[in-house]
Design a protein around this motif. Structure first.
Motif, short mmCIF file in Angstrom:
data_model
loop_
_atom_site.label_atom_id
_atom_site.label_comp_id
_atom_site.label_asym_id
_atom_site.label_seq_id
_atom_site.Cartn_x
_atom_site.Cartn_y
_atom_site.Cartn_z
N VAL A 32 29.42 -33.14 -42.01
CA VAL A 32 30.18 -32.46 -40.96
C VAL A 32 31.33 -33.34 -40.47
O VAL A 32 32.38 -32.83 -40.09
CB VAL A 32 29.24 -32.07 -39.79
CG1 VAL A 32 30.00 -31.40 -38.67
CG2 VAL A 32 28.10 -31.19 -40.28
N ASP A 33 31.17 -34.65 -40.51
CA ASP A 33 32.23 -35.54 -40.03
C ASP A 33 33.50 -35.45 -40.87
O ASP A 33 34.59 -35.73 -40.38
CB ASP A 33 31.72 -36.99 -40.03
CG ASP A 33 30.59 -37.18 -39.02
OD1 ASP A 33 30.58 -36.44 -38.02
OD2 ASP A 33 29.74 -38.06 -39.24
N MET A 35 34.60 -32.64 -42.27
CA MET A 35 35.12 -31.27 -42.23
C MET A 35 36.28 -31.17 -41.25
O MET A 35 36.33 -31.88 -40.25
CB MET A 35 34.03 -30.28 -41.81
CG MET A 35 32.88 -30.18 -42.75
SD MET A 35 31.63 -29.11 -42.03
CE MET A 35 31.66 -27.80 -43.18
N ILE A 37 38.45 -28.91 -38.43
CA ILE A 37 38.00 -28.06 -37.32
C ILE A 37 37.82 -26.62 -37.80
O ILE A 37 36.86 -25.95 -37.42
CB ILE A 37 38.99 -28.14 -36.15
CG1 ILE A 37 38.95 -29.54 -35.56
CG2 ILE A 37 38.69 -27.10 -35.09
CD1 ILE A 37 39.95 -29.79 -34.45
N GLN A 39 36.97 -25.61 -40.78
CA GLN A 39 35.75 -25.54 -41.58
C GLN A 39 34.51 -25.56 -40.68
O GLN A 39 33.53 -24.85 -40.94
CB GLN A 39 35.70 -26.69 -42.58
CG GLN A 39 36.72 -26.58 -43.68
CD GLN A 39 36.79 -27.83 -44.54
OE1 GLN A 39 36.53 -28.94 -44.07
NE2 GLN A 39 37.12 -27.64 -45.81
N LYS A 40 34.55 -26.38 -39.64
CA LYS A 40 33.41 -26.44 -38.72
C LYS A 40 33.22 -25.10 -38.00
O LYS A 40 32.10 -24.62 -37.85
CB LYS A 40 33.62 -27.54 -37.69
CG LYS A 40 33.51 -28.95 -38.27
CD LYS A 40 33.78 -29.98 -37.20
CE LYS A 40 33.81 -31.38 -37.80
NZ LYS A 40 34.09 -32.40 -36.78
N LEU A 43 31.72 -22.63 -40.40
CA LEU A 43 30.29 -22.92 -40.58
C LEU A 43 29.48 -22.40 -39.39
O LEU A 43 28.43 -21.77 -39.58
CB LEU A 43 30.08 -24.43 -40.74
CG LEU A 43 28.63 -24.89 -40.88
CD1 LEU A 43 28.02 -24.34 -42.17
CD2 LEU A 43 28.54 -26.40 -40.85
#
Length: 103
Positions: A32-33, A35, A37, A39-40, A43
């Motif tokens: 996640v780090d 990715m 914003i 993409q987050k 998700l």
């Protein structure tokens, strides 16, 4: 020969286990780090459907409550008992009124 009623399908069980293992592997490899914003957010958008119920699937039912009457008790001090240690014992119920709401 047919399967007995209620028994699990062996192939379906194996396929489900393999898919679960694949999902576990993929989820564990997501960093996640790294990715962006966007993409987050994507998700979160995709995964929230599996965690929170959709609004249309939540049923709102209004329960109707019946009004219950309110009782008021009229208390009067007993004769001869002005200063007792337990003041509650100095009173007695002389009448009871029933109030019904008209709302």
């Amino acid at each position: 020969m047919a399967r007995p009623k209620g028994s699990t399908n062996k192939i379906t069980t194996e396929v489900k286990e393999q898919i679960q293992n694949l999902i576990d592997t993929v989820v564990n490899r997501i960093d996640v780090d790294e990715m962006t914003i966007d993409q987050k957010l994507k998700l979160l958008q995709l995964s929230l459907h599996y965690v929170l119920p959709k609004l249309r699937s939540t049923e709102m039912t209004e329960k109707k409550y019946e009004d219950e009457p309110i009782f008021i008790e009229v208390l009067e001090r007993r004769d001869g008992e002005q200063e007792a240690e337990n003041w509650e014992d100095n009173f007695e119920v002389t009448s009871r009124k029933k109030i019904v709401s008209n709302f």
